[in-house]
Design an enzyme around this catalytic site. Structure first.
Site, short mmCIF file in Angstrom:
data_model
loop_
_atom_site.label_atom_id
_atom_site.label_comp_id
_atom_site.label_asym_id
_atom_site.label_seq_id
_atom_site.Cartn_x
_atom_site.Cartn_y
_atom_site.Cartn_z
N HIS A 265 34.14 33.68 42.83
CA HIS A 265 35.05 33.02 43.76
C HIS A 265 34.77 33.50 45.18
O HIS A 265 34.40 34.66 45.37
CB HIS A 265 36.52 33.32 43.40
CG HIS A 265 37.47 32.37 44.01
ND1 HIS A 265 38.00 32.56 45.26
CD2 HIS A 265 37.96 31.18 43.56
CE1 HIS A 265 38.78 31.54 45.55
NE2 HIS A 265 38.79 30.69 44.55
N GLU B 71 38.80 28.14 36.73
CA GLU B 71 38.21 27.00 36.04
C GLU B 71 37.91 27.30 34.57
O GLU B 71 37.92 26.40 33.74
CB GLU B 71 36.93 26.53 36.76
CG GLU B 71 37.10 26.25 38.23
CD GLU B 71 38.05 25.11 38.55
OE1 GLU B 71 38.89 24.76 37.69
OE2 GLU B 71 37.98 24.58 39.66
#
Ligand code: COA
Length: 390
Positions: free
Chosen positions: A269, A327
């Site tokens: 991320h 995700e």
């Protein structure tokens, strides 16, 4: 020359009351609530009201808001026609969503109105149409007739009803609500930034949302959960074929990907250097869902895959602190809800549009054109050469 902040890393664009991310400790606040306090308890309608009005609704306000949304679910004829043509051409779902939302300008009853009240009404209409566009297109793509929306179901339950033609069990609806709440807003992510850039030119809300859909489509943003689910399915299949454990197959799979310099979807991320807190909230919801619906084998295998990926990432990218992101668990919860990987990105959009709207409203209030600069690195002093001499 000014120093370049590539990818606008660590550049603070503005202030927002909508969400706060602390990437070092893995904390996410949504309009004052720690994510884990809000997401598992609220309905999606309550979270939308919170983001758009900066407080939770009382019972009357919630009823009015819910009715406003449910009254706007049916698609205009033109939108349906566009989706039918898109389905004949087998266009990707995110493209169909983008085109479908664009057609909603045709039925805007107050296209010139730009007051906050008019924009809130427009926002309700746009947001209410998202699930109908996605579900209708999904069915058209699979040779089925779209299902007429029901106004007596919640936003989350009605979406699943329109996909499957059956009212979902309460545990499934709860899983869907928690998912929608978890991903509704997340700081200055690429699609939200896109929406704010468009709104900053004083362009209209529909244009800003259409632009944001285009941004969300990319695999580095909203396109990751489908491939993350496929990864778990493939590794399980390999294990079933070879008789080896899921953990062993996952290790080999990760090694092959990282050696060929590919990225592992569902990990890493831009902001978080620890585990994404949304992964934890969804992780809890996924475990609860699979306990109720009987899919714990899949859940345990997915956890084994996650562990193997984290170990491999630490080995091949030491010190980069690449951890599980939202995700990966999006893939698990949406699979548990019974959705196919191809529909995951548009389902993300069904939630995130709530955050886009809130940011667009903030941007209109701020009324500051977003316009960064660049350092020129091209040639100087070129001389014009007529076409015949080139
Ligand atoms: N798999 C493998 N390597 C990864 C990785 C992943 N999922 N995420 C980051 N890296 C590596 C990059 O290859 C790069 O390595 P290098 O320095 O050896 O070349 C390094 O980490 C930094 O990558 P960079 O793209 O600059 O980091 P970022 O902070 O911009 O990355 C993402 C953020 C989300 C784009 C990135 O982690 C990614 O591509 N993840 C996979 C897609 C995904 O899950 N997206 C959903 C995000 S919520």
């Amino acid at each position: 020359m000014a120093e370049i902040a590539r990818g606008l890393r660590n550049v603070v664009l503005t202030e927002t009351r909508l969400s706060m991310i602390d990437g070092e400790v893995g904390k996410l606040i949504i309009a004052g609530f720690p994510l884990e306090e809000l997401a598992p308890h609220a309905t999606f309608e309550e979270v939308l009201y919170l983001l758009w009005h900066d407080r939770l609704p009382n019972a009357d306000e919630l009823t009015t808001f819910t009715q406003q949304l449910s009254a706007n679910r049916s698609l205009p004829e033109t939108t349906l026609t566009v989706l039918q043509v898109a389905a004949q051409n087998k266009l990707p779902l995110m493209d169909a969503l983008r085109m479908g939302v664009d057609t909603l300008s045709l039925v805007d009853p107050e296209p010139e109105a730009t007051s906050i009240e008019a924009n809130l009404r427009r926002a309700s209409r746009l947001l209410a149409h998202f699930p109908t566009i996605v579900a209708s297109y999904w069915r058209l793509l699979h040779g089925q007739e779209p299902v007429t929306p029901r106004s007596d179901l919640s936003h989350a339950a009605n979406f699943l009803y329109m996909v499957n033609g059956q009212v979902p069990e309460p545990a499934i609806t709860r899983g869907m609500e928690t998912y929608l709440n978890t991903v509704v807003d997340h700081g200055m992510n690429a699609s939200t930034f896109t929406a704010r850039v468009i709104a900053s030119t004083r362009s209209d809300m529909t244009s800003a949302i259409v632009g944001a859909i285009g941004s969300l489509k990319g695999p580095l943003h909203g396109g990751a959960p489908g491939p993350a689910a496929d990864m778990v399915f493939e590794i399980r299949e390999r294990a079933a074929r070879s008789g080896r454990s899921v953990a062993e197959e996952a290790k080999d799979w990760a090694t092959a990907k990282l050696q060929s310099k590919e990225r592992i979807m569902g990990f890493g991320h831009r902001v978080y250097r620890v585990r994404d807190p949304r992964a934890d909230v969804l992780g809890g919801a996924v475990r609860q869902l699979f306990q109720q619906t009987g899919g714990l084998d899949f859940y345990n295998d997915a956890r084994a895959v996650e562990d193997a990926m984290l170990q491999a990432l630490e080995e091949y990218k030491p010190g980069l602190r690449i951890k599980t992101n939202v995700e990966f668990y999006t893939a698990l919860i949406l699979h548990g809800i019974g959705l196919e990987p191809e529909i995951f990105s548009p389902v993300f959009a069904i939630s995130r549009v709530g955050g886009w709207v809130a940011h667009i409203l903030e941007q209109y209030a701020e009324d500051e054109l977003i316009r960064p600069t660049t350092n020129y690195n091209g040639a100087y002093d070129r001389k014009w050469v007529p076409l015949a001499e080139r």
